[in-house]
Write an enzyme that holds these catalytic residues in place. Structure first.
Site, short mmCIF file in Angstrom:
data_model
loop_
_atom_site.label_atom_id
_atom_site.label_comp_id
_atom_site.label_asym_id
_atom_site.label_seq_id
_atom_site.Cartn_x
_atom_site.Cartn_y
_atom_site.Cartn_z
N MET A 87 0.79 -1.22 0.00
CA MET A 87 0.00 0.00 0.00
C MET A 87 0.83 1.28 0.00
O MET A 87 0.27 2.37 -0.10
CB MET A 87 -0.98 0.00 1.18
CG MET A 87 -1.94 -1.18 1.16
SD MET A 87 -2.69 -1.50 -0.47
CE MET A 87 -3.71 -0.04 -0.66
N GLN A 89 3.63 1.29 -2.12
CA GLN A 89 4.40 1.21 -3.37
C GLN A 89 4.01 2.30 -4.35
O GLN A 89 4.87 2.90 -5.01
CB GLN A 89 4.22 -0.16 -4.01
CG GLN A 89 4.99 -1.27 -3.31
CD GLN A 89 4.97 -2.58 -4.08
OE1 GLN A 89 4.64 -2.64 -5.25
NE2 GLN A 89 5.33 -3.65 -3.39
N HIS A 111 5.25 -9.33 -5.58
CA HIS A 111 3.79 -9.55 -5.54
C HIS A 111 3.19 -8.65 -6.62
O HIS A 111 3.62 -7.51 -6.78
CB HIS A 111 3.24 -9.22 -4.17
CG HIS A 111 1.76 -9.39 -4.00
ND1 HIS A 111 1.05 -10.42 -4.59
CD2 HIS A 111 0.83 -8.65 -3.31
CE1 HIS A 111 -0.23 -10.32 -4.25
NE2 HIS A 111 -0.38 -9.25 -3.49
N GLU A 198 -5.18 -16.01 1.06
CA GLU A 198 -5.10 -15.32 2.35
C GLU A 198 -6.48 -15.19 3.00
O GLU A 198 -6.63 -15.41 4.20
CB GLU A 198 -4.52 -13.92 2.13
CG GLU A 198 -3.04 -13.91 1.79
CD GLU A 198 -2.56 -12.54 1.35
OE1 GLU A 198 -1.34 -12.38 1.22
OE2 GLU A 198 -3.39 -11.64 1.14
#
Length: 335
Positions: A87, A89, A111, A198
């Site tokens: 968040m 990046q 990711h 997740e």
């Protein structure tokens, strides 16, 4: 039809694609530290780029790096590796990387979130590729030091040079991953499966299943400590067997009573309604609803996460875990 992944190993990868190139690793947290150390130990030229002189800066310095600010790290880099939280990046990209990076520098991700959901729009002249470890950074480092490697997913999003996958495999080899295997994937597949996993099992599903089982036993009058051992503590032992031997190996390792009970009751607990809701969660990831929701939540200061952590910290199951920690640790074999 089932798609079979293409798997690359050491014989398929070479460090030559990165030798002589300046590599900037942005971030020195769980993955950042592991990647920087492994790539350096593999003989590559690594600079650590950080936003401020805090604990990560001190840790990198102790590890023998000379960290610099993010903008300075990317200015001369030919390969820029994003290993800061998802968040932040986009902000780092817009404020520090994009204005300072060399024309045609590679952008590398662990990711695919920011690329897949178009929070970062890479320059058209950059190779963009991904090396996504299927394990935490500490494990990536420990396995490398021990002579092994954590498997990764590799993917090319932009292949301007025609060598993006070759360079992705070089990064994978540099962190030790090709000692086990690098599975060819895509930014879309890695991002969506990671988020779904997740939410429905690795963090969300398994936690709520454990808590529901624990709370049910306590409500029925069983001692919380006994309920904790049965519904939470023993999960690690079962998962360890699955990790080493698969599901059939786990079934052969437990008692016949456990086999029968698990096979007959498990499907009643995880029924078609649960499977339907798992699919609904997966579709929300795939169509971008979850990403939009998460960005909004993050921008509001993550109240759901903050309040959720407080609730778990104060739960009976956590209090029992704290109470039993010394007992559990005493029984672990000494390394």
């Amino acid at each position: 039809m089932i798609n079979i992944a293409k798997i690359y190993t050491d014989k398929d990868a070479s460090l030559d694609a990165l030798k002589g190139k300046k590599i900037a690793v942005l971030g020195y947290g769980n993955q950042g530290r592991a990647w920087a150390l492994n790539l350096r130990d593999s003989g590559l030229d690594v600079t650590v780029g950080l936003e401020r002189q805090g604990k990560s800066w001190e840790k990198a310095t102790k590890d023998g790096f000379t960290p610099v600010k993010t903008d300075e790290a990317v200015r001369n880099a030919e390969v820029i590796i994003f290993l800061v939280p998802d968040m932040i990046q986009r902000t780092i990209w817009l404020e520090k990387v994009k204005p300072n990076m060399k024309k045609g520098a590679d952008l590398v991700f662990a990711h695919g979130f920011n690329i897949h959901f178009r929070m970062i729009e890479p320059p058209a002249d950059s190779d963009v590729y991904m090396v996504a470890p299927k394990g935490p950074g500490d494990t990536v480092r420990d396995y490398y030091v021990a002579g092994g490697g954590v498997p990764v997913l590799v993917a090319a999003y932009q292949n301007v040079s025609g060598k993006a996958m070759e360079k992705a495999l070089a990064v994978a080899k540099g962190i030790g991953a090709t000692r086990s295997g690098a599975l060819e994937s895509s930014f879309k597949e890695e991002t969506e499966t990671d988020l779904v996993g997740e939410q429905t099992i690795l963090v969300g599903g398994i936690m709520e299943l454990m808590r529901a089982s624990f709370e049910t036993l306590v409500e029925m009058g069983y001692q919380p400590e006994v309920a904790y051992f049965e519904t939470i503590n023993e999960v690690k032992m079962i998962v360890d067997i699955i990790h080493s031997k698969g599901l059939s190996g786990m079934l052969r390792a437990v008692s016949d009573t456990a086999k029968y009970g698990g096979m007959t009751v498990g499907k009643k607990v995880i029924n078609e309604d649960v499977r339907k809701r798992i699919r609904e969660a997966a579709e929300r990831v795939r169509d971008g609803q979850f990403a939009s929701e998460w960005v909004e939540e993050y921008n509001r200061g993550m109240p759901t996460v903050v309040n959720g952590l407080k609730e778990v910290d104060n739960s009976l199951e956590q209090k029992v875990a704290n109470e039993l920690r010394d007992l559990i640790e005493r029984g672990k074999p000494k390394k």
